[in-house]
Design an enzyme around this catalytic site. Sequence first.
Site, PDB file in Angstrom:
ATOM      1  N   PHE A  23       0.818  -1.220   0.000  1.00 56.62           N
ATOM      2  CA  PHE A  23       0.000   0.000   0.000  1.00 56.62           C
ATOM      3  C   PHE A  23       0.847   1.263   0.000  1.00 56.62           C
ATOM      4  O   PHE A  23       0.362   2.343  -0.318  1.00 56.62           O
ATOM      5  CB  PHE A  23      -0.960   0.002   1.196  1.00 56.62           C
ATOM      6  N   LYS A  24       2.119   1.136   0.356  1.00 54.33           N
ATOM      7  CA  LYS A  24       2.939   2.346   0.429  1.00 54.33           C
ATOM      8  C   LYS A  24       3.114   3.015  -0.932  1.00 54.33           C
ATOM      9  O   LYS A  24       3.413   4.201  -1.002  1.00 54.33           O
ATOM     10  CB  LYS A  24       4.275   2.020   1.080  1.00 54.33           C
TER      11      LYS A  24
END
Length: 464
Positions: A111-112
């Site tokens: 998700f980063k």
Amino acid sequence: MRYISTRGGAPALDFQAVTLAGLASDGGLYVPEHVPALSAGEFRAMAGLDYVETAVRVMTPFVGDTIPQADLRALLTQAYASFDHPAVAPLKQLDGRTWLLELFHGPTLAFKDFALQVLGLLFERFLANADRPLTVVGATSGDTGSAAIHALAGRDKVRVVMLHPKGRVSEVQRRQMTTVQAANIRNVAVEGTFDDCQALVKAMFNDAPFRAAQNLSAVNSINWARLLVQVVYYVYAAVRLGAPDRAIAFAVPTGNFGDVFAGYVAHKMGLPVQQLIVATNANDILARALNAGDYSVRTVAPTTSPSMDIQVSSNFERLLFDLCGCDAAQLRAMMATFEATRSLQLAADVRDAAARLFQAYRADEPTTAATMLAAWMQLHEVIDPHTATGLAAAWASDLPADVPLIALATAHPAKFPDAVQAAIGVTPKLPDRMGTFMRARSAMTCCRTILPLSRLMLHVPHDH
Ligand SMILES: *Cc1c(COP(=O)(O)O)cnc(C)c1O
């Protein structure tokens, strides 16, 4: 929109300055002076919008006049063009009340990428007229480093020095970081733990002349812009399941408290969030803090969810600040106690305020593995170990059965193939688009933690 430090001793900044600064100069974290609210009508109008347009609407009040809206839209379109799913953050129904929010469709499978793809473009834009480059230094347990390197490789006026603990990141993560051959990227493998890497980075920031000379900045989740970008997917997912006309709960695998704090901001903007379920692995400082008021540091235990192997959750300070009525003096005193004793007992009123929205669970290693297996056997879903902690927490929660629950899938299972294989007996495949980086040549500098900082910055990488 102006941003203020949680510790009250740094100048208020606009969105551009806060993005470039990372940490506040008084050691605090920047937060918006007021969180802008969206009306129920504004949330309702987002139900049919695509991801980028939702992001424009959510981010505009925070960005203020630092970026014209048309430019913001173009920037976000460019940032999410590299994602391999048309929905960018697709929801997948698991059972009658549970959905997975797949946040792993970006270039490095975690998700980063959501925040760092945007941050890379923000840096380039905000530095266009700068007379010298910004040096981004960071410590990573794998996911931030790979996402940052992919977002910043080849960009003008930014150089990156990324420290990871040697031998303590997964092989996929290591290769995602070290096979990017761009002149502005330095990978440093430190013989030590993530905390040793973090301590080196902190020391660089605390060395004021060095910080100024190198024009240091940070891309870890203390950077406000990262959190803001993550608020978007809470809104995007919730309006798809009926918000603002019904409340939604989220289960969030948590390390540095960045992702779940973004959910808190979405709630403060007016999104009806029934509950934020905080999942930790065996490194459970947040579960202890939220359940028993015990915010005290223990030693880090390595787990199969390394991106959550953290004891000091930097962004928790942002929540404490808010729960203390934005009283910087009180917060400063609390953090001074914490920094001196590595321990802080939360007052009953602070705990009660947190308990109105947050529930916290600790998923130990057997529970994480059992959850991966249950997801596979019962739901035919291969999930990664981080996602499994969140799902374990979701299943353990006492949420009313009629509240839709969104579990954040924070990484693709193929990023952690060994842990998945051990739990379910299946080796997850990397998506085809990932190409050949598993066979490419790596480049990294190795060092011991005692190396002088200046040498870290100047060291020329060589092939391994
Ligand atoms: C970073 C990370 C987390 C933890 O997120 P925080 O914002 O630090 O709480 C969880 N899962 C994965 C896969 C991550 O990379």
